[in-house]
Write a protein that holds these residues in place. Structure first.
Motif, PDB file in Angstrom:
ATOM      1  N   ASN A 125       4.428  36.761 -53.639  1.00 46.93           N
ATOM      2  CA  ASN A 125       2.864  36.747 -53.167  1.00 46.93           C
ATOM      3  C   ASN A 125       2.322  35.463 -53.548  1.00 46.93           C
ATOM      4  N   ALA A 126       3.193  33.967 -52.762  1.00 52.19           N
ATOM      5  CA  ALA A 126       2.298  32.993 -53.156  1.00 52.19           C
ATOM      6  C   ALA A 126       1.566  32.694 -51.261  1.00 52.19           C
ATOM      7  N   THR A 127       0.788  31.636 -51.511  1.00 57.45           N
ATOM      8  CA  THR A 127      -0.267  31.243 -50.621  1.00 57.45           C
ATOM      9  C   THR A 127      -0.287  30.486 -50.640  1.00 57.45           C
ATOM     10  N   ASP A 128       0.402  29.338 -50.689  1.00 57.01           N
ATOM     11  CA  ASP A 128       0.829  27.538 -51.003  1.00 57.01           C
ATOM     12  C   ASP A 128       2.185  27.647 -51.286  1.00 57.01           C
ATOM     13  N   ALA A 129       2.684  26.950 -50.807  1.00 60.48           N
ATOM     14  CA  ALA A 129       3.841  26.114 -51.023  1.00 60.48           C
ATOM     15  C   ALA A 129       3.866  25.578 -50.766  1.00 60.48           C
ATOM     16  N   GLN A 130       4.657  23.971 -51.202  1.00 56.40           N
ATOM     17  CA  GLN A 130       5.182  22.516 -50.305  1.00 56.40           C
ATOM     18  C   GLN A 130       6.722  22.419 -51.209  1.00 56.40           C
ATOM     19  N   ALA A 131       7.183  21.519 -49.844  1.00 62.38           N
ATOM     20  CA  ALA A 131       9.007  21.748 -50.574  1.00 62.38           C
ATOM     21  C   ALA A 131       8.502  19.730 -50.354  1.00 62.38           C
ATOM     22  N   ALA A 132      10.078  19.444 -51.777  1.00 61.19           N
ATOM     23  CA  ALA A 132      10.018  17.360 -51.548  1.00 61.19           C
ATOM     24  C   ALA A 132      11.399  17.522 -51.724  1.00 61.19           C
ATOM     25  N   HIS A 133      11.793  16.184 -51.561  1.00 61.65           N
ATOM     26  CA  HIS A 133      12.779  15.692 -51.531  1.00 61.65           C
ATOM     27  C   HIS A 133      13.030  14.366 -51.996  1.00 61.65           C
ATOM     28  N   ASN A 134      13.828  13.925 -52.730  1.00 59.08           N
ATOM     29  CA  ASN A 134      13.934  12.629 -53.711  1.00 59.08           C
ATOM     30  C   ASN A 134      14.977  11.968 -52.953  1.00 59.08           C
ATOM     31  N   PRO A 135      15.597  11.528 -52.157  1.00 58.76           N
ATOM     32  CA  PRO A 135      15.976  10.930 -50.877  1.00 58.76           C
ATOM     33  C   PRO A 135      17.045   9.473 -52.237  1.00 58.76           C
ATOM     34  N   SER A 136      16.489   9.869 -53.158  1.00 56.24           N
ATOM     35  CA  SER A 136      17.561   8.446 -53.912  1.00 56.24           C
ATOM     36  C   SER A 136      18.639   9.051 -54.610  1.00 56.24           C
ATOM     37  N   CYS A 137      18.684  10.615 -54.977  1.00 56.92           N
ATOM     38  CA  CYS A 137      19.910  10.983 -55.674  1.00 56.92           C
ATOM     39  C   CYS A 137      19.846  12.811 -55.174  1.00 56.92           C
ATOM     40  N   GLY A 138      18.597  13.049 -54.392  1.00 57.51           N
ATOM     41  CA  GLY A 138      19.329  14.141 -53.196  1.00 57.51           C
ATOM     42  C   GLY A 138      18.634  15.434 -53.884  1.00 57.51           C
ATOM     43  N   ASP A 139      17.648  15.529 -55.269  1.00 61.26           N
ATOM     44  CA  ASP A 139      17.225  16.734 -55.582  1.00 61.26           C
ATOM     45  C   ASP A 139      16.024  17.120 -54.264  1.00 61.26           C
ATOM     46  N   VAL A 140      16.335  18.785 -54.057  1.00 64.15           N
ATOM     47  CA  VAL A 140      14.936  19.001 -53.508  1.00 64.15           C
ATOM     48  C   VAL A 140      14.760  20.397 -54.085  1.00 64.15           C
ATOM     49  N   LEU A 141      13.873  20.126 -53.988  1.00 64.47           N
ATOM     50  CA  LEU A 141      12.869  21.527 -54.521  1.00 64.47           C
ATOM     51  C   LEU A 141      11.164  22.220 -53.245  1.00 64.47           C
ATOM     52  N   GLU A 142      11.202  23.037 -54.062  1.00 63.53           N
ATOM     53  CA  GLU A 142      10.412  24.434 -53.144  1.00 63.53           C
ATOM     54  C   GLU A 142       8.787  24.380 -53.952  1.00 63.53           C
ATOM     55  N   VAL A 143       8.090  24.021 -54.388  1.00 68.00           N
ATOM     56  CA  VAL A 143       7.322  25.160 -55.361  1.00 68.00           C
ATOM     57  C   VAL A 143       6.164  25.713 -54.558  1.00 68.00           C
ATOM     58  N   GLN A 144       5.661  26.748 -55.731  1.00 68.59           N
ATOM     59  CA  GLN A 144       5.023  28.147 -54.442  1.00 68.59           C
ATOM     60  C   GLN A 144       3.895  28.431 -55.308  1.00 68.59           C
ATOM     61  N   ALA A 145       3.200  28.793 -55.195  1.00 63.74           N
ATOM     62  CA  ALA A 145       2.125  28.986 -55.403  1.00 63.74           C
ATOM     63  C   ALA A 145       0.804  29.736 -55.198  1.00 63.74           C
ATOM     64  N   GLN A 146       0.084  30.771 -55.813  1.00 62.51           N
ATOM     65  CA  GLN A 146      -0.369  32.367 -55.558  1.00 62.51           C
ATOM     66  C   GLN A 146      -2.057  31.413 -56.098  1.00 62.51           C
ATOM     67  N   ILE A 147      -2.735  30.689 -55.616  1.00 61.38           N
ATOM     68  CA  ILE A 147      -4.016  30.587 -55.633  1.00 61.38           C
ATOM     69  C   ILE A 147      -4.989  31.423 -55.706  1.00 61.38           C
ATOM     70  N   ARG A 148      -6.281  31.596 -56.190  1.00 62.38           N
ATOM     71  CA  ARG A 148      -7.067  32.529 -56.016  1.00 62.38           C
ATOM     72  C   ARG A 148      -8.747  32.102 -57.026  1.00 62.38           C
ATOM     73  N   ASN A 149      -9.844  32.207 -55.887  1.00 61.40           N
ATOM     74  CA  ASN A 149     -10.330  31.469 -57.104  1.00 61.40           C
ATOM     75  C   ASN A 149     -10.920  30.346 -57.454  1.00 61.40           C
ATOM     76  N   ASP A 150      -9.842  29.115 -57.468  1.00 64.41           N
ATOM     77  CA  ASP A 150      -9.694  27.924 -57.580  1.00 64.41           C
ATOM     78  C   ASP A 150      -8.843  27.970 -58.882  1.00 64.41           C
ATOM     79  N   GLN A 151      -7.715  29.393 -58.682  1.00 66.87           N
ATOM     80  CA  GLN A 151      -7.092  29.058 -60.362  1.00 66.87           C
ATOM     81  C   GLN A 151      -5.892  28.979 -59.880  1.00 66.87           C
ATOM     82  N   ILE A 152      -4.666  28.611 -60.387  1.00 67.89           N
ATOM     83  CA  ILE A 152      -3.397  28.808 -59.947  1.00 67.89           C
ATOM     84  C   ILE A 152      -2.716  30.009 -61.158  1.00 67.89           C
ATOM     85  N   VAL A 153      -3.192  31.569 -60.089  1.00 60.35           N
ATOM     86  CA  VAL A 153      -2.552  32.585 -59.744  1.00 60.35           C
ATOM     87  C   VAL A 153      -1.237  33.158 -60.531  1.00 60.35           C
ATOM     88  N   ALA A 154      -0.658  32.209 -60.382  1.00 58.27           N
ATOM     89  CA  ALA A 154       1.633  32.076 -60.422  1.00 58.27           C
ATOM     90  C   ALA A 154       1.270  31.120 -59.605  1.00 58.27           C
TER      91      ALA A 154
END
Length: 144
Positions: free
Chosen positions: A29-58
């Motif tokens: 039920n994510a409302t927002d997501a952001q991918a990130a990559h660290n080219p120096s070591c190959g790490d790849v992440l995506e952070v997902q959040a459900q934001i409601r009323n100026d709060q990170i609900v999940a």
């Protein structure tokens, strides 16, 4: 506790967070997501959040990478879940200052404070920052 004992405790917290991350997986039920990559070591992440009323609900993260990036993502998610955006933005600033060896409020960072000595290992700073940078970008995009 001796310095060696404290170092061992920090290592155990990092390993536990990397091996058994609580907030790892797809957030359906994510409302927002952001991918990130660290080219120096190959790490790849995506952070997902459900934001409601100026709060990170999940929040969750998924991806692959080194122990440092995975543990940092796990501890970040644990810290920011069910927090106000304002509180999360302050925590992000404190974490970034801390990993650069600057003064930071470790009490505000909870278990994520275990990364306080990562500044001694410059090549690992990007690994520790990856999820935090992704969350910071997610919040900036969410406001625009």
């Amino acid at each position: 506790m001796t310095l060696a004992g404290l170092d061992q405790l920090y290592r155990q917290v990092i390993l536990d967070a990397a091996v058994d991350p609580t907030y790892r997986g797809q957030l359906t039920n994510a409302t927002d997501a952001q991918a990130a990559h660290n080219p120096s070591c190959g790490d790849v992440l995506e952070v997902q959040a459900q934001i409601r009323n100026d709060q990170i609900v999940a929040v969750s993260f998924q991806g692959s990478g080194c122990t440092i990036s995975q543990a940092s993502a796990s501890l970040m998610a644990e810290l920011v879940a069910n927090q106000s955006i304002n509180s999360v933005e302050k925590a992000i600033k404190q974490f970034k200052a801390m990993i650069l060896g600057q003064e930071a409020d470790l009490d505000q960072l909870g278990d994520a404070g275990v990364f306080s000595s990562i500044s001694q290992f410059p090549t690992r700073v990007k690994c520790a920052a990856l999820a935090w940078d992704a969350l910071d970008e997610l919040l900036k995009n969410q406001r625009s």
